[in-house]
Design a protein around this motif. Structure first.
Motif, short mmCIF file in Angstrom:
data_model
loop_
_atom_site.label_atom_id
_atom_site.label_comp_id
_atom_site.label_asym_id
_atom_site.label_seq_id
_atom_site.Cartn_x
_atom_site.Cartn_y
_atom_site.Cartn_z
N LEU A 183 3.56 -5.01 14.41
CA LEU A 183 4.37 -4.17 15.29
C LEU A 183 3.58 -2.96 15.78
N ALA A 184 2.36 -2.83 15.30
CA ALA A 184 1.48 -1.76 15.77
C ALA A 184 0.74 -2.22 17.02
N TYR A 185 0.16 -1.27 17.74
CA TYR A 185 -0.63 -1.62 18.92
C TYR A 185 -1.85 -2.44 18.51
N ASN A 186 -2.40 -3.15 19.49
CA ASN A 186 -3.61 -3.93 19.20
C ASN A 186 -4.81 -2.99 19.07
N VAL A 187 -5.91 -3.55 18.60
CA VAL A 187 -7.08 -2.73 18.28
C VAL A 187 -7.64 -2.05 19.52
N GLU A 188 -7.54 -2.70 20.67
CA GLU A 188 -8.09 -2.11 21.89
C GLU A 188 -7.33 -0.84 22.26
N LYS A 189 -6.01 -0.89 22.17
CA LYS A 189 -5.21 0.29 22.52
C LYS A 189 -5.42 1.40 21.48
N ILE A 190 -5.44 1.03 20.20
CA ILE A 190 -5.66 2.04 19.16
C ILE A 190 -7.02 2.70 19.34
N THR A 191 -8.04 1.89 19.60
CA THR A 191 -9.39 2.44 19.80
C THR A 191 -9.41 3.39 21.00
N GLU A 233 2.49 7.02 15.47
CA GLU A 233 2.04 7.05 16.85
C GLU A 233 1.42 5.73 17.30
N PHE A 234 1.02 4.91 16.35
CA PHE A 234 0.28 3.69 16.68
C PHE A 234 1.16 2.44 16.61
N PHE A 235 2.48 2.65 16.60
CA PHE A 235 3.41 1.53 16.59
C PHE A 235 4.13 1.44 17.93
N ASP A 236 4.35 0.20 18.38
CA ASP A 236 4.98 -0.10 19.66
C ASP A 236 6.49 0.03 19.51
N GLU A 237 7.08 0.98 20.19
CA GLU A 237 8.51 1.24 20.04
C GLU A 237 9.35 0.04 20.46
N ASN A 238 8.91 -0.69 21.46
CA ASN A 238 9.67 -1.89 21.88
C ASN A 238 9.69 -2.94 20.79
N LYS A 239 8.54 -3.15 20.15
CA LYS A 239 8.48 -4.12 19.05
C LYS A 239 9.30 -3.65 17.86
N LEU A 240 9.26 -2.36 17.60
CA LEU A 240 10.06 -1.83 16.50
C LEU A 240 11.55 -2.03 16.75
N THR A 241 11.97 -1.79 17.97
CA THR A 241 13.39 -1.96 18.31
C THR A 241 13.83 -3.39 18.11
N ILE A 242 13.03 -4.34 18.57
CA ILE A 242 13.36 -5.76 18.42
C ILE A 242 13.44 -6.12 16.94
#
Length: 577
Positions: free
Chosen positions: A74-82, A105-114
């Protein structure tokens, strides 16, 4: 020397149940689940580096959950985190900028909501991984932890990649940099936030040999740690310049080529063994700092440094080895501006052992111009010349119990055939190598030289005369009594650490000076630490062992003991002034 204790532990008082192995742990968690409401969320919050495959097979599958969520997904992928931490990572192979991010800060709110919307109507949901508690507040929280050195070992073996990455085979220095400047910072902030909520602490250091203790007993154990003297679990590491003294005298693995470093007083990276009724758990020692900073550090030290342990002790062994790299540490304003650190790596070399030809490089020769020095270093880095250290660098003979002070900005290194007790401020990674005698590292890669940083921090006015007057054996007698003498040995007035040496054949009284005390027995085989008020049990230490006295203990005594009874022995003590 065979009595050096490589496995010190804190015996947790009282009778405490600990669970060993996944079957035992699963049975306990099932009992806990059965005693709760019908719908249960079990969270397994993992520090980056925990073996997920092991957790899944040993703990999660046997619990037969209705739903399993891996929080990492549910976190962002490595490219976005980097991309988000680009300024923290920098392009440098070794140095980054300290991150002040929070894990959420490194978690995708849309994925968390789902994921949160799918939690209802499930009898048992297990959420595991880094940030498991971010997905949903669990009904039962297991915190899976492991020691910092174990993480680094997994990096080196290529078993472990950085969080959300697949860089298993990347240069170890770059993996370590991402951990040090980013991952460990956000994970530590999350750990501190969850401390009071932990229902179980899971020790995952040993492969397929997990150990579990209740959160209540874990918190009780950490209180007991700061109520007594204690030692950290030492870690020894080889290096290109490493020596043979520690291997022989401390009974280390004879099959290792050498041991360069001995880390036995670095709470940032060492661990602590907690013995719960015969079961030993290993936890990062920084957890004690996080949990009880005032009791451990002292109120004023905590007010200045927060939940950082500001002092470190370690060994540098070049006996039958080679010179350390010629180096300099950053000035305070430089480390603040470039790396986001609050204070810099001031240090000193205390000579624990030395051969007749032992030496220390400290400062520059008289009359040296900075542009000439830098020109020589730059040409050496390019391979055009062998750097003529004898022309530029001040070299001093060293003998046992000498103490050399090294405030930031001073060129220095240990020569061969010495064993140094390095007493320094905690920001230990910030060493700017200027010349490394033309060597490559144990990985076969050229050892990084940092002239781009070093040139901005060399204080050329620290020459032979200045070094002699300010940095060499500045010993002053503070007080004497029957059978003892207390001396001030350093550090330099620009440094916040003070060091006092005690020579004693009788019991000697110590005050903590309202600061955590870190000590080492630098002369003699054995000593015993006692409380005048019987506030803690007697604590035995041996030659070369580093030990910590929490500030809250206020006072303690040390006397020769056992094999040293009747002899004159010595400790060196560091504290924050």
């Amino acid at each position: 020397m065979g009595n050096y204790n490589k496995s010190p532990e804190v015996i947790v008082k009282g009778t405490h149940k600990a669970w060993i192995g996944y079957q035992d742990i699963v049975n306990e968690i099932k009992k806990c689940i059965d005693g709760r409401k019908e719908q249960i969320i079990l969270g397994i919050e993992c520090y980056p580096g925990v073996r997920y495959d092991e957790i899944i097979e040993g703990l999660i599958k046997p619990l037969d959950a209705d739903q399993v969520i891996h929080s990492d997904n549910l976190a962002y992928n490595v490219e976005k985190i980097t991309q988000m931490i680009e300024r923290n990572l920098t392009n440098d192979r070794v140095f980054g900028v300290m991150s002040n991010h929070k894990l959420h800060e490194f978690f995708d709110e849309n994925k968390l909501t789902i994921a949160r919307n799918e939690l209802s109507n499930k009898k048992l949901t297990i959420i595991y991984g880094v940030g498991a508690s971010i997905v949903q507040q669990p009904d039962i929280l297991i915190y899976a932890d492991l020691a910092r050195w174990e993480i680094q070992g997994r990096y080196r073996s290529q078993e472990l990649a950085n969080w959300r990455s697949d860089n298993y085979s990347e240069d170890i220095l770059r993996k370590y940099k991402r951990g040090y400047f980013f991952e460990w910072r956000i994970a530590d902030r999350q750990k501190k936030q969850l401390f009071e909520q932990i229902d179980y602490l899971l020790d995952t250091n040993q492969k397929d040999n997990p150990k579990l203790v209740s959160g209540e007993n874990y918190r009780s154990a950490l209180i007991q740690v700061v109520e007594t003297p204690f030692r950290l679990v030492p870690f020894f590491d080889e290096g290109i310049w490493g020596g043979q003294w520690m291997k022989e005298k401390l009974s280390l693995d004879p099959n290792v080529k050498n041991f360069a470093w001995g880390f036995d007083g670095v709470p940032e990276e060492n661990s602590i063994y907690l013995n719960f009724s015969g079961t030993r758990l290993e936890i990062p020692s920084i957890n004690v700092v996080f949990a009880h900073p005032v009791e451990l550090l002292g109120d004023k030290v905590h007010a200045r440094f927060g939940t950082e342990f500001p002092i470190r002790f370690d060994f540098l062994d070049t006996m039958n080895g080679g010179n350390l790299s010629l180096q300099v540490h950053p000035l305070t304003e430089y480390i603040q501006d470039e790396f986001g650190m609050h204070y810099t790596q001031d240090e000193s070399y205390y000579i624990l052992e030395g051969s007749d030809d032992a030496s220390v490089y400290l400062g520059v020769k008289e009359g040296i111009k900075k542009e000439d020095l830098l020109n020589g270093l730059e040409r050496a880095e390019l391979g055009e010349i062998v750097f003529p250290d004898e022309k530029y660098i001040n070299k001093l003979p060293a003998k046992k119990h000498d103490h050399y002070l090294i405030p930031a900005g001073t060129i220095h290194c240990s020569g061969r055939n010495t064993v140094i007790l390095e007493i320094s401020a905690t920001p230990y990674i910030f060493t700017f190598k200027l010349w490394d005698w033309g060597r490559v590292g144990l990985d076969g890669l050229p050892r990084p030289v940092h002239l781009n940083h070093g040139k901005n921090n060399i204080l050329i006015e620290r020459d032979e005369e200045w070094v002699k007057e300010n940095l060499v054996n500045r010993t002053e007698t503070i007080e004497t009594g029957k059978g003892w003498t207390e001396e001030k040995t350093g550090l330099h007035e620009n440094q916040f650490i003070r060091t006092h040496r005690h020579w004693f054949s009788e019991k000697v009284y110590h005050s903590t000076h309202n600061s955590v005390n870190m000590l080492n027995l630098v002369e003699g085989k054995e000593a015993i630490v006692e409380s005048p008020a019987e506030a803690f049990d007697p604590f035995i230490v041996h030659y070369a062992e580093t030990f910590i006295i929490p500030a809250s203990l206020k006072e303690y005594t040390i006397r020769p003991y056992g094999q040293s009874d009747g002899e004159t022995i010595a400790t060196i003590k560091a504290f924050v002034e």
